[in-house]
Design a protein around this motif. Sequence first.
Motif, PDB file in Angstrom:
ATOM      1  N   GLY A  49      49.282  91.978 -25.512  1.00  0.00           N
ATOM      2  CA  GLY A  49      48.859  91.419 -26.780  1.00  0.00           C
ATOM      3  C   GLY A  49      49.773  90.817 -27.663  1.00  0.00           C
ATOM      4  N   PHE A  50      49.044  90.000 -28.638  1.00  0.00           N
ATOM      5  CA  PHE A  50      49.624  89.453 -29.798  1.00  0.00           C
ATOM      6  C   PHE A  50      48.936  89.470 -31.098  1.00  0.00           C
ATOM      7  N   CYS A  51      49.504  88.991 -32.048  1.00  0.00           N
ATOM      8  CA  CYS A  51      49.074  88.898 -33.434  1.00  0.00           C
ATOM      9  C   CYS A  51      49.668  87.699 -34.035  1.00  0.00           C
ATOM     10  N   ARG A  52      49.003  87.571 -35.301  1.00  0.00           N
ATOM     11  CA  ARG A  52      49.840  86.580 -36.246  1.00  0.00           C
ATOM     12  C   ARG A  52      50.595  87.461 -36.999  1.00  0.00           C
ATOM     13  N   ARG A  53      51.688  86.970 -37.709  1.00  0.00           N
ATOM     14  CA  ARG A  53      52.739  87.686 -38.342  1.00  0.00           C
ATOM     15  C   ARG A  53      52.519  87.242 -39.854  1.00  0.00           C
ATOM     16  N   ASP A  54      51.541  86.549 -40.204  1.00  0.00           N
ATOM     17  CA  ASP A  54      51.492  86.107 -41.518  1.00  0.00           C
ATOM     18  C   ASP A  54      49.905  86.266 -42.172  1.00  0.00           C
ATOM     19  N   ILE A  55      49.603  87.082 -41.702  1.00  0.00           N
ATOM     20  CA  ILE A  55      48.097  87.419 -42.439  1.00  0.00           C
ATOM     21  C   ILE A  55      48.306  87.820 -43.773  1.00  0.00           C
ATOM     22  N   GLY A  56      47.430  87.195 -44.733  1.00  0.00           N
ATOM     23  CA  GLY A  56      47.795  87.359 -46.212  1.00  0.00           C
ATOM     24  C   GLY A  56      48.669  86.329 -46.984  1.00  0.00           C
ATOM     25  N   TRP A  57      49.366  85.497 -46.069  1.00  0.00           N
ATOM     26  CA  TRP A  57      50.427  84.801 -46.711  1.00  0.00           C
ATOM     27  C   TRP A  57      50.117  84.150 -48.036  1.00  0.00           C
ATOM     28  N   GLN A  58      48.774  83.757 -48.308  1.00  0.00           N
ATOM     29  CA  GLN A  58      48.582  82.782 -49.347  1.00  0.00           C
ATOM     30  C   GLN A  58      48.610  83.929 -50.650  1.00  0.00           C
ATOM     31  N   ALA A  59      47.961  85.226 -50.513  1.00  0.00           N
ATOM     32  CA  ALA A  59      48.005  86.009 -51.556  1.00  0.00           C
ATOM     33  C   ALA A  59      49.134  86.713 -51.903  1.00  0.00           C
ATOM     34  N   VAL A  60      50.076  86.881 -50.884  1.00  0.00           N
ATOM     35  CA  VAL A  60      51.509  87.541 -50.945  1.00  0.00           C
ATOM     36  C   VAL A  60      52.138  86.452 -51.782  1.00  0.00           C
ATOM     37  N   ALA A  61      52.196  85.404 -51.314  1.00  0.00           N
ATOM     38  CA  ALA A  61      52.974  84.162 -52.227  1.00  0.00           C
ATOM     39  C   ALA A  61      52.377  84.152 -53.832  1.00  0.00           C
ATOM     40  N   ARG A  62      51.004  84.360 -53.883  1.00  0.00           N
ATOM     41  CA  ARG A  62      50.667  84.397 -55.241  1.00  0.00           C
ATOM     42  C   ARG A  62      51.196  85.449 -55.967  1.00  0.00           C
ATOM     43  N   GLU A  63      51.080  86.865 -55.266  1.00  0.00           N
ATOM     44  CA  GLU A  63      51.650  87.820 -55.833  1.00  0.00           C
ATOM     45  C   GLU A  63      52.972  87.953 -56.093  1.00  0.00           C
ATOM     46  N   LYS A  64      53.985  87.219 -55.407  1.00  0.00           N
ATOM     47  CA  LYS A  64      55.399  87.029 -55.776  1.00  0.00           C
ATOM     48  C   LYS A  64      55.569  86.033 -56.794  1.00  0.00           C
ATOM     49  N   GLY A  65      54.505  85.053 -57.068  1.00  0.00           N
ATOM     50  CA  GLY A  65      54.797  84.258 -58.162  1.00  0.00           C
ATOM     51  C   GLY A  65      54.482  84.850 -59.485  1.00  0.00           C
ATOM     52  N   LYS A  66      53.977  85.978 -59.574  1.00  0.00           N
ATOM     53  CA  LYS A  66      53.419  86.671 -60.737  1.00  0.00           C
ATOM     54  C   LYS A  66      54.733  87.197 -61.496  1.00  0.00           C
TER      55      LYS A  66
END
Length: 426
Positions: free
Chosen positions: A409-426
């Motif tokens: 199996g595999f998965c993406r490792r970056d789900i939520g990246w936009q929101a995480v970047a926004r939260e870091k910017g806060k």
Amino acid sequence: MNILLLGSGGREHALAWKIAASPLTDKLYCAPGNAGIAQEAELVGLDITDHAAVIAFCKEKTIDFVVVGPEAPLVAGIVDDLEAAGFKTFGPTKNAAQLEGSKGFTKDLCRANNIPTGAYERFSDIQSAMHYVRQQGAPIVIKADGLAAGKGVVVAMTLAEAEAAVDMMFSGGMGAAGAEVVVEEFLQGEEASFFALCDGENAIALASAQDHKRVGDGDTGPNTGGMGAYSPAPVMTDEITKRTMDEIILPTVRAMKAMGAPYKGVLFAGLMITKDGPKLIEYNARFGDPETQVLMLRLMSDFLPALIAARDGQLKNFDLRWYPDAALTVVMAAKGYPGDYKRGTTIEGLYDASQVEGVEIFHAGTKQDGQKITANGGRVLNVSALGKNVTQAQARAYQAVDRIQWPEGFCRRDIGWQAVAREKGK
Ligand code: AMP
Ligand code: GLY
């Protein structure tokens, strides 16, 4: 109550999980279900395309309420048939499900009711379609009219790509779904999935989510059914949510009623939040997958009464409560998806993974094989978590993913990246 849920994906596992928790539920059946749903419901080996068989089962088990998950049975009229046989069913009728079943129908409804969407034209012959595409130029979007399992859309960045897409659709590349083609203006902005419950006359907003459609990290590679999602979608502010209800959802519900095809069920609006506000990309007549997984984690209220109220035309004044937390889900898929992949490989470590705080694992394509859980589809598991924000939900979900042993199996490792970047910017 005795409930029958139709479907077998991660969406249905999340719905089953929530419905099973309702004090109103005496017995939950699911057809055909999967290995995860079997923990919440009794699985039934029914062919859900055989409406007579579904009705016979409902009679035999005195089913009080049926919930339909996927779009294919809706578009095939399963709600009409079950209701005609006297079984209360959640979901739109065949006529109302045209909002998903025909992109041209939805576009015409938007035009007639001033619902914001991209400019478009419908074509049933290749010459006129080509002529229009050349006139408009790229970027431009080419869509097969009918159901194409999420694969009927080509976002063409060049004229050559647009011409090739028109050619492919009219030469049968999408089967019957491509006999008619919609050519649409390319919309720029941020996408969001928005859900509203409708009862034919009223609608209440559920919650929003953001989906990751591309198979690869950084939103690269081919489109899929969805590789992960999180909720809420930060772009859906209170103001944008209100505009979506007032400018898109409610006018649609009114128009469907006026047309004699009142819409009952969940209306899933794929939105582009442009600089001019929300615009409709498409409607789905069902819950999103994997968006439902994150919605159900965030929903505090009992969901079953809301589903019944939608069916009964009683949503006016209905209220649902949500946890303020964020939820995120990571899709684990079989290597090769969305192309060819193997079935039957063994998945281990699920119990360990489920012990991570805030984590809930929903199954999509899985099967119980004796003591083992094996992969039985493209999208196989939805490793989901709640957290105080998306960053925490993401960390928990990946901690659980890392406890799962499934080399195939595999998965993406970056789900939520936009929101995480926004939260870091806060
Ligand atoms: P759909 O199957 O209609 O959801 O389309 C699949 C994807 O194509 C959407 O999620 C968007 O990313 C993209 N798309 C569809 N229509 C448009 C449009 N008019 N402008 C830009 N992107 C679009
Ligand atoms: N995740 C998108 C869909 O359910 O269509």
